[in-house]
Design an enzyme around this catalytic site. Structure first.
Site, PDB file in Angstrom:
ATOM      1  N   LYS A  70       0.840  -1.207   0.000  1.00 27.83           N
ATOM      2  CA  LYS A  70       0.000   0.000   0.000  1.00 27.83           C
ATOM      3  C   LYS A  70       0.872   1.254   0.000  1.00 27.83           C
ATOM      4  O   LYS A  70       0.612   2.206  -0.732  1.00 27.83           O
ATOM      5  CB  LYS A  70      -0.939  -0.014   1.213  1.00 27.83           C
ATOM      6  CG  LYS A  70      -2.028  -1.076   1.112  1.00 27.83           C
ATOM      7  CD  LYS A  70      -2.812  -1.253   2.414  1.00 27.83           C
ATOM      8  CE  LYS A  70      -3.808  -2.412   2.279  1.00 27.83           C
ATOM      9  NZ  LYS A  70      -4.545  -2.685   3.536  1.00 27.83           N
ATOM     10  N   GLN A  81      -4.511  -1.806   9.799  1.00 21.83           N
ATOM     11  CA  GLN A  81      -4.393  -3.101   9.127  1.00 21.83           C
ATOM     12  C   GLN A  81      -4.959  -4.198  10.030  1.00 21.83           C
ATOM     13  O   GLN A  81      -4.630  -4.276  11.215  1.00 21.83           O
ATOM     14  CB  GLN A  81      -2.930  -3.383   8.764  1.00 21.83           C
ATOM     15  CG  GLN A  81      -2.725  -4.605   7.893  1.00 21.83           C
ATOM     16  CD  GLN A  81      -3.381  -4.480   6.504  1.00 21.83           C
ATOM     17  OE1 GLN A  81      -3.462  -3.389   5.939  1.00 21.83           O
ATOM     18  NE2 GLN A  81      -3.863  -5.579   5.980  1.00 21.83           N
ATOM     19  N   ASP A 132     -10.776   2.846   4.658  1.00 27.30           N
ATOM     20  CA  ASP A 132     -11.029   1.406   4.512  1.00 27.30           C
ATOM     21  C   ASP A 132     -12.531   1.115   4.421  1.00 27.30           C
ATOM     22  O   ASP A 132     -12.920  -0.001   4.071  1.00 27.30           O
ATOM     23  CB  ASP A 132     -10.470   0.651   5.729  1.00 27.30           C
ATOM     24  CG  ASP A 132      -9.223  -0.153   5.391  1.00 27.30           C
ATOM     25  OD1 ASP A 132      -9.062  -0.518   4.215  1.00 27.30           O
ATOM     26  OD2 ASP A 132      -8.429  -0.418   6.317  1.00 27.30           O
TER      27      ASP A 132
HETATM   28  N1  GUN Z   1      -6.799  -7.058   6.166  1.00 22.03           N
HETATM   29  C1  GUN Z   1      -7.222  -7.743   5.078  1.00 22.03           C
HETATM   30  N2  GUN Z   1      -7.736  -6.894   4.167  1.00 22.03           N
HETATM   31  C2  GUN Z   1      -7.663  -5.668   4.696  1.00 22.03           C
HETATM   32  C3  GUN Z   1      -8.035  -4.369   4.219  1.00 22.03           C
HETATM   33  O1  GUN Z   1      -8.570  -4.163   3.124  1.00 22.03           O
HETATM   34  N3  GUN Z   1      -7.787  -3.345   5.060  1.00 22.03           N
HETATM   35  C4  GUN Z   1      -7.222  -3.528   6.274  1.00 22.03           C
HETATM   36  N4  GUN Z   1      -7.024  -2.462   7.033  1.00 22.03           N
HETATM   37  N5  GUN Z   1      -6.868  -4.695   6.747  1.00 22.03           N
HETATM   38  C5  GUN Z   1      -7.087  -5.770   5.942  1.00 22.03           C
END
Ligand code: GUN
Length: 288
Positions: free
Chosen positions: A52, A96, A119
């Site tokens: 990311k 996350q 998110d």
């Molecule tokens: N863990 C798995 N997918 C995601 C996501 O799209 N965002 C976040 N913050 N954690 C995740």
């Protein structure tokens, strides 16, 4: 059979975002700023966050990675969230997941300022999404909708079967694909671990979205010839390769692909679109 090239489609989305960021900066505005909060050292989460951060750099979005030890307390984490909410330099941020088991995920996510929740995990944003109101959409579901639309797949009146009901993928995909708009208008069935004879339902799917988290769960006998298959899974399996593993999805690609009208590969399908959708949300956060 068409291979849905998520990597290529995501690259185009990212070019559009980069152009928009560049024009903002040319107008004298600051670049969007995303913060990514990582608690503990889960190797998969470390990889996701690193990807990311790298994607942000490529499109001109500023990013800050915040790392905290796995034994952080709930109070400490909530305090960090409050600071991120109050920091005027940060447009949006992500926490996350998964969090270490002792931390209450629902409580922490509900503390995020919905206006910075890129998110799309805050209950307010999920509620708005469900009502069809403007909201940050969760990245993987938003990426899937974008992928299907940009591939030129007609969805209206189609039977979309979603396998897996997680809060992050299955449930929001089912909601988005059933909404009344040009990228959706599907009849949706949501299958999960308590669904008897899942194959009897997946065989009815015109569009099959699989996010069950089980390697190669969907086999050829579970897919209708001509279906569009979207594979959200990603698993490492030991293999006789240079790295010692290979990546497989929730779909048994080798046997299912020949049946499909279109299918996403793993890797290079849904994954790159998830990141592109997060960048789009971050740009939107900076624009609000
Ligand atoms: N863990 C798995 N997918 C995601 C996501 O799209 N965002 C976040 N913050 N954690 C995740």
């Amino acid at each position: 059979m068409q291979l849905i090239d998520g990597k290529n489609i995501a690259a185009r989305v990212k070019e559009e975002i980069a152009a928009e960021v560049a024009s903002r900066v040319a107008r004298g505005e600051k670049p969007p700023h995303l913060a990514a909060l990582l608690v503990g050292n889960d190797p998969a989460s470390e990889t996701y966050v690193a990807n990311k951060v790298k994607a942000c750099r490529l499109v001109g979005i500023k990013s800050t990675q915040l790392r905290y030890p796995a034994d952080i307390t709930t109070e400490q984490l909530l305090d960090i969230v409050d600071h991120l909410n109050a920091d005027p330099d940060i447009d949006g941020y992500i926490i996350q997941l998964p969090l270490p088991r002792h931390l209450p995920e629902e409580l922490v996510l509900a503390r995020v300022d919905p206006a910075k929740d890129v998110d799309g995990f805050h209950p307010l944003n999920i509620g708005k999404m469900t009502l069809g109101l403007p909201a940050y959409l969760p990245a993987t579901p938003a990426g899937i909708v974008e992928l299907i639309a940009r591939q030129g797949i007609d969805t209206a009146g189609k039977h979309c079967v979603v396998v897996g009901r997680s809060n992050i993928v299955g449930t929001p995909v089912a909601i988005l694909m059933s909404r009344k708009n040009a990228r959706a208008n599907c009849t949706v069935t949501l299958c999960h671990s308590r669904t008897p004879d899942i194959g009897a339902i997946t065989r009815q799917a015109d569009i099959l979205v699989v996010a069950i988290g089980v390697p190669r769960f969907i086999t050829a006998g579970m897919v209708k010839p001509g279906a569009v298959v979207i594979d959200v899974g990603i698993h490492r399996q030991p293999a006789d390769t240079k790295t010692g593993y290979r990546l497989v999805g929730d779909v048994d690609f080798d046997t299912v692909a020949p049946l499909c009208s279109a299918i996403t590969p793993v890797p290079g399908g849904v994954g790159p679109m998830t990141i592109a959708a997060l960048l789009a949300n971050t740009l939107q956060a900076a624009t609000r």
